[in-house]
Structures are given as C-alpha cells and as structure tokens.
Design an enzyme around this catalytic site. Structure first.
Site, short mmCIF file in Angstrom:
data_model
loop_
_atom_site.label_atom_id
_atom_site.label_comp_id
_atom_site.label_asym_id
_atom_site.label_seq_id
_atom_site.Cartn_x
_atom_site.Cartn_y
_atom_site.Cartn_z
N GLU A 129 0.82 -1.22 0.00
CA GLU A 129 0.00 0.00 0.00
C GLU A 129 0.86 1.27 0.00
OE1 GLU A 129 -3.69 0.43 -0.03
OE2 GLU A 129 -2.64 2.23 -0.68
N VAL A 132 2.86 3.52 -3.44
CA VAL A 132 2.39 4.67 -4.25
C VAL A 132 1.58 5.60 -3.33
CG1 VAL A 132 1.07 5.44 -6.27
CG2 VAL A 132 2.18 3.19 -6.29
N ILE A 136 -1.57 7.77 1.36
CA ILE A 136 -2.89 7.77 0.71
C ILE A 136 -3.30 6.32 0.41
CG2 ILE A 136 -4.23 8.55 -1.30
CD1 ILE A 136 -2.04 10.66 -1.79
N GLU A 190 14.60 11.90 -2.39
CA GLU A 190 15.45 10.73 -2.19
C GLU A 190 16.87 11.25 -1.90
OE1 GLU A 190 14.13 7.51 -2.52
OE2 GLU A 190 12.21 8.49 -2.83
N LYS A 205 5.85 4.39 -9.96
CA LYS A 205 4.49 4.47 -9.40
C LYS A 205 3.45 4.38 -10.51
CE LYS A 205 6.26 7.09 -5.47
NZ LYS A 205 6.70 8.41 -5.02
N GLY A 302 7.10 10.78 3.71
CA GLY A 302 7.35 11.09 5.12
C GLY A 302 7.13 9.86 6.00
P1 NAP Z 1 16.02 5.03 4.53
O1 NAP Z 1 15.66 6.07 5.53
O2 NAP Z 1 17.23 5.24 3.68
O3 NAP Z 1 16.18 3.65 5.35
C1 NAP Z 1 16.70 2.48 4.77
C2 NAP Z 1 16.96 1.47 5.87
O4 NAP Z 1 17.37 0.26 5.30
C3 NAP Z 1 18.06 1.90 6.85
O5 NAP Z 1 17.73 1.52 8.16
C4 NAP Z 1 19.28 1.12 6.35
O6 NAP Z 1 20.18 0.79 7.42
C5 NAP Z 1 18.62 -0.15 5.84
N1 NAP Z 1 19.37 -0.79 4.77
C6 NAP Z 1 19.63 -0.31 3.54
N2 NAP Z 1 20.35 -1.18 2.83
C7 NAP Z 1 20.54 -2.25 3.62
C8 NAP Z 1 21.20 -3.49 3.46
N3 NAP Z 1 21.82 -3.79 2.32
N4 NAP Z 1 21.18 -4.36 4.50
C9 NAP Z 1 20.55 -4.06 5.66
N5 NAP Z 1 19.90 -2.89 5.85
C10 NAP Z 1 19.91 -2.02 4.86
O7 NAP Z 1 14.81 4.75 3.53
P2 NAP Z 1 13.26 5.09 3.77
O8 NAP Z 1 13.01 6.50 3.40
O9 NAP Z 1 12.82 4.59 5.10
O10 NAP Z 1 12.59 4.23 2.58
C11 NAP Z 1 12.40 2.85 2.72
C12 NAP Z 1 11.51 2.35 1.58
O11 NAP Z 1 10.25 2.99 1.67
C13 NAP Z 1 12.04 2.67 0.18
O12 NAP Z 1 11.70 1.62 -0.70
C14 NAP Z 1 11.29 3.93 -0.20
O13 NAP Z 1 11.16 4.09 -1.60
C15 NAP Z 1 9.95 3.63 0.44
N6 NAP Z 1 9.15 4.83 0.71
C16 NAP Z 1 9.70 5.83 1.44
C17 NAP Z 1 8.93 6.95 1.70
C18 NAP Z 1 9.50 8.09 2.49
O14 NAP Z 1 8.82 9.11 2.61
N7 NAP Z 1 10.68 7.98 3.05
C19 NAP Z 1 7.61 7.04 1.23
C20 NAP Z 1 7.07 5.96 0.51
C21 NAP Z 1 7.86 4.85 0.26
P3 NAP Z 1 20.95 1.96 8.24
O15 NAP Z 1 19.90 2.63 9.06
O16 NAP Z 1 21.93 1.24 9.08
O17 NAP Z 1 21.57 2.85 7.21
N1 HSE Z 2 10.92 10.94 -2.98
C1 HSE Z 2 9.56 10.50 -2.99
C2 HSE Z 2 8.68 11.72 -3.27
C3 HSE Z 2 9.23 9.86 -1.65
O1 HSE Z 2 9.19 12.85 -3.30
O2 HSE Z 2 7.48 11.56 -3.49
C4 HSE Z 2 7.90 9.11 -1.64
O3 HSE Z 2 7.89 8.01 -2.50
#
Ligand code: NAP
Ligand code: HSE
Length: 428
Positions: A129, A132, A136, A190, A205, A302
């Site tokens: 969920e 994308v 939402i 990112e 997405k 977020g």
């Molecule tokens: P992030 O803050 O960069 O966190 C990534 C986590 O994964 C960190 O804890 C990192 O460890 C760990 N990690 C990365 N590579 C690893 C590996 N090879 N082995 C073990 N652990 C590993 O990323 P995020 O923003 O939470 O995003 C996570 C996912 O959610 C992504 O697919 C992103 O596209 C998706 N997403 C994010 C958002 C957003 O707003 N952030 C929104 C929608 C979807 P360390 O902490 O030790 O570095």
């Molecule tokens: N970098 C992405 C954005 C995070 O700006 O929408 C959520 O997927």
C-alpha cells in the site's frame, strides 16, 4: 491475544517510524484489532547507529537472511529500498511461506509480476500500500474496491518532491535549485534526488497504478518518462497567463490502442482538481464510467504517513496468518496489448523564438499542418528583433506531434524551440 512476530529489513525513515508506532501504539492497536504485534528482529546496515528506538539492541543485525529465517518472525516488512538485495530477500521470504509487506515502489515496479506469482504459489500475501502515494490509500481501492469498474484513466501527482519544487517556483518565484535544496532539507527527496526530478520515481508508481488499474502488467520499461529539470519560470508564467498550471503527472490510460502509462510535465487547466494540489501533497484522480471521477489526496511521503500505510498492511497480513487460509492474490493480470506511445493522443504547448518577419507564421503553421497537427491557438509577444510565439495544438497522435516539432525546429525562421510541454485534460 493473537501474537504475530514481525521482522524488518530496514529501520530508516519508514522502518524506524514503524517500530516507534508498534511500540508506542501497541496497546491501542491491540484494543482495536485484537493483535499483539511484536518486533522480533531488524536488519540494518549499521547496528551501532543511534536510532532512539525502544527495542533491545540485540534485535539489530546486519544479516538480513537471519531475519527471514528466524522462526519467531511470522511476517516480513521490507523497508530497506532498492532492488538489491531487497528483491532476492523478499522472494526468499515468500518462498519460505512468510507474507511480505513492502513500501518499495522500485522493487514492485521492476519485479512485482514475479514476486506476486511467488506469493500466490506459497499462498501468502504480498502487500505494498505504501509504494504509491505514501499515506494515501490507493493500492487497496484500485485492486479491491474498484475491481469491478472498467477504469478509463488513472492520473496523478505521485512525487512529492517535484510537486513541491513546481509549487515553490509557481507561488513564491523560488529558483529551481533553491526549491530542490528545500525539498531535500524537508526530507521529501530521495538521498540522490535524480529519480525524483528526472521522473523515474513517478514512472515506477505509474507502472504500478497502470498494472492495478487495468489488470494487465505494465513493465517499468513500458513507461516513458521525463522529469521537471527543463521547466523554467518563463513557461510557468506563460502557462499561467494561458490558464494552466504546470504539474508532473503520472498518466495511465486505457486507449483505443491498448493500455498506456507515461510520466511527464503537463499544462493542466487551472480548474482541474489536480491543479490545486500544492507542496509535497500527492493526489490520484481516477476516471471510470460508473464512478465518474474520484480524487484521492494526502501526504505522499514522510515517515509517519508512510508507516501508517505499512502498518495497515501488517494488520491485514497478520489477520490472514491467523485465519490460516491460503491467500489468493488481490488481483490477477490478464495479457492485454500495451499501446505504443507514438499512438497515444497528446496535445502540446510550444514556445518558439522566431524571426519577426512577414511569412514566418505561415511557414510554422504549414510545418504543423504537413505533420497532420492542427493548431488550436497562437499567441505572440515581440521581443526586439525576435518574437516569442506560444502555440497550443489540438490532440494528435504523439508521433505526429513529434514530427511537427522536428519540422518546426528545422525552419530557418525558428531560432529556438524554447519549450515543448504536453497539455492534459482538455477536449480535443
Ligand atoms: P532510509 O531512511 O534510507 O532507510 C533504509 C533502511 O534500510 C536503513 O535503516 C538502512 O540501514 C537499511 N538498509 C539499507 N540497505 C541495507 C542493506 N543492504 N542491509 C541491511 N539494511 C539495509 O529509507 P526510507 O526513506 O525509510 O525508505 C524505505 C523504503 O520505503 C524505500 O523503498 C522507499 O522508496 C519507500 N518509501 C519511502 C517513503 C519516504 O517518505 N521515506 C515514502 C514511501 C515509500 P541503516 O539505518 O543502518 O543505514
Ligand atoms: N521521494 C519520494 C517523493 C518519496 O518525493 O514523493 C515518496 O515516494
């Protein structure tokens, strides 16, 4: 109480927030759902990092496979991001009969078809969920609530960073680079924002929205995408004068030639609901013959909103584990033809810098006409020796619009095709 053990791959923005919610809201979730959700093991890159999470240090590991193998882990949450090593790890978990919840749009867009098949084979859930639109609810509505509707179009603002940048440029006159730096500071972008501003994040997405919306798998390689790096304050101003707002849209359509998905900046009429979506907010506008139109809007990125979506999937998967039944996929993908982008009807706004001489307009009109592209409106401003021409075309197949642009670019009287941006959601 029904206890479910959770293993996480990742404890960053999304994973860390999820762990906080699973600990601070544990009693409230249990009261509402009857589920005792327990974090058992968490894979990270650096277990020594200070994380301010209320779980024992011993739960952290760098060995992601050990999270999957842990007999106390009933379901896996993948929030590490990227395709490697996340893809093989998710596949192994599914093959081991453990349901997976992921927020990883890149992984689902690139390998979702095979992962969904693996989940079906094992009879477990693969839920995404949060992939994308962040917080939402859109994946479940598309694949379940609207499963009976013959959707015609799913179109949205699905990247918060680019919408934030365009809003800042439009409303505050902020320079592109400054708006991007601000988006990075606020945590929307990112770590390497190329995927945001170049359109790849929105394309992943769009592939997911198209696949779920039309029940046919649309691979990431079938989604042409352009980002916002070429959008200038000049075109934002001219677009506004002509009655449009510039937005980066993911557009998935069921056309006469098959399903199409694409991502690019567009001029949208000011009155369109998506024109009003500002800042990092995401919104998805859905069209179908019975529902007419639906608008889903809210925080697209977020930690907190995204963790809410992940948590909803965790609760859903936990309920299925307790029900003990074989889980069927939420949606099946039937083979269907995908439209060639060249056949998709588009219309364009074109800004030309031209010689201000007799006959110039006629030459340009003739180049469009010979390519079978009809001109809807022309607006001209004198700029010294030159003139700026703003042309909006009528709908024509994308390939013919491209031919027209190439022909216009060849004319001696045209000093520059200074901008060419598609126009969306207008008749003809
Ligand atoms: P992030 O803050 O960069 O966190 C990534 C986590 O994964 C960190 O804890 C990192 O460890 C760990 N990690 C990365 N590579 C690893 C590996 N090879 N082995 C073990 N652990 C590993 O990323 P995020 O923003 O939470 O995003 C996570 C996912 O959610 C992504 O697919 C992103 O596209 C998706 N997403 C994010 C958002 C957003 O707003 N952030 C929104 C929608 C979807 P360390 O902490 O030790 O570095
Ligand atoms: N970098 C992405 C954005 C995070 O700006 O929408 C959520 O997927």
């Amino acid at each position: 109480m029904n206890t479910i053990g959770i293993g996480l791959l990742g404890a960053g923005t999304v994973g860390g927030t999820l762990i906080k919610r699973l600990t601070t809201d544990h009693a409230a979730i249990a009261a509402k759902t009857g589920l005792d959700l327990q974090v058992r093991r968490v894979a990270v890159r650096d277990p020594g990092k200070s994380r301010n999470l209320d779980i024992p240090e011993g739960m952290f590991t760098t060995d992601a496979q050990s999270v999957i193998d842990d007999p106390e882990v009933d379901l896996l949450v993948e929030v590490m991001g990227g395709q490697e090593p996340a893809g093989p790890l998710v596949l192994r978990a599914l093959e081991a009969g453990k349901p997976v919840v992921t927020a990883n749009k890149e992984l689902i867009a690139a390998r979702g078809y095979d992962l969904i098949a693996a989940a079906e084979k094992s009879g477990v859930a693969l839920l995404f969920e949060a992939a994308v639109g962040g917080g939402i609810p859109i994946i479940r509505p598309l694949s379940e609530t609207l499963a009976g509707e013959r959707l015609t179009r799913v179109m949205g603002i699905v990247n918060g960073t680019t919408n934030f940048i365009l809003s800042q440029m439009t409303e505050e006159g902020t320079a592109y680079e400054d708006a991007l730096a601000e988006a990075q500071e606020l945590g929307f972008a990112e770590p390497d924002p190329t995927a945001d501003v170049g359109g790849a994040d929105a394309a992943a997405k769009a592939a997911i929205l198209a696949s779920l919306g039309f029940g046919t798998w649309v691979g990431l390689d079938r989604v042409p995408h352009t980002g916002i790096t070429e959008i200038t304050a000049t075109d934002i101003r001219y677009a506004d004068d002509l009655g449009y707002t510039i937005k980066l849209l993911a557009i998935a359509e069921d056309t006469d030639n098959g399903v199409s998905a694409r991502v690019h900046p567009v001029l949208l009429p000011h009155a369109h609901p998506l024109s009003a979506i500002r800042g990092a907010t995401n919104a998805i506008f859905i069209e179908g013959p019975a529902i007419d139109t639906l608008l889903f809007a809210g925080p697209g990125a977020g930690g907190d909103p995204t963790a809410t979506a992940v948590l909803g999937d965790v609760i859903d998967a936990a309920r299925e584990i307790l029900a003990g039944a074989q889980v069927a996929p939420r949606i099946r993908f039937a083979p269907s033809s995908l439209a060639d982008f060249g056949s998709v009807p588009t219309k364009w706004y074109v800004r030309l810098e031209v010689a201000d001489l007799p006959g110039v307009l006629a030459q340009i009109a003739s180049a469009f006409g010979e390519a079978n592209v009809s001109i809807k409106s022309v607006w001209q401003e004198e700029t010294g020796e030159e003139a700026t021409l703003l042309i909006v075309t009528h709908l024509a197949p994308e390939s013919e619009q491209q031919n027209a642009l190439a022909a216009v670019n060849e004319l001696d009287c045209v000093h520059a095709v200074a901008a060419a941006i598609r126009v969306e959601s207008e008749e003809a």
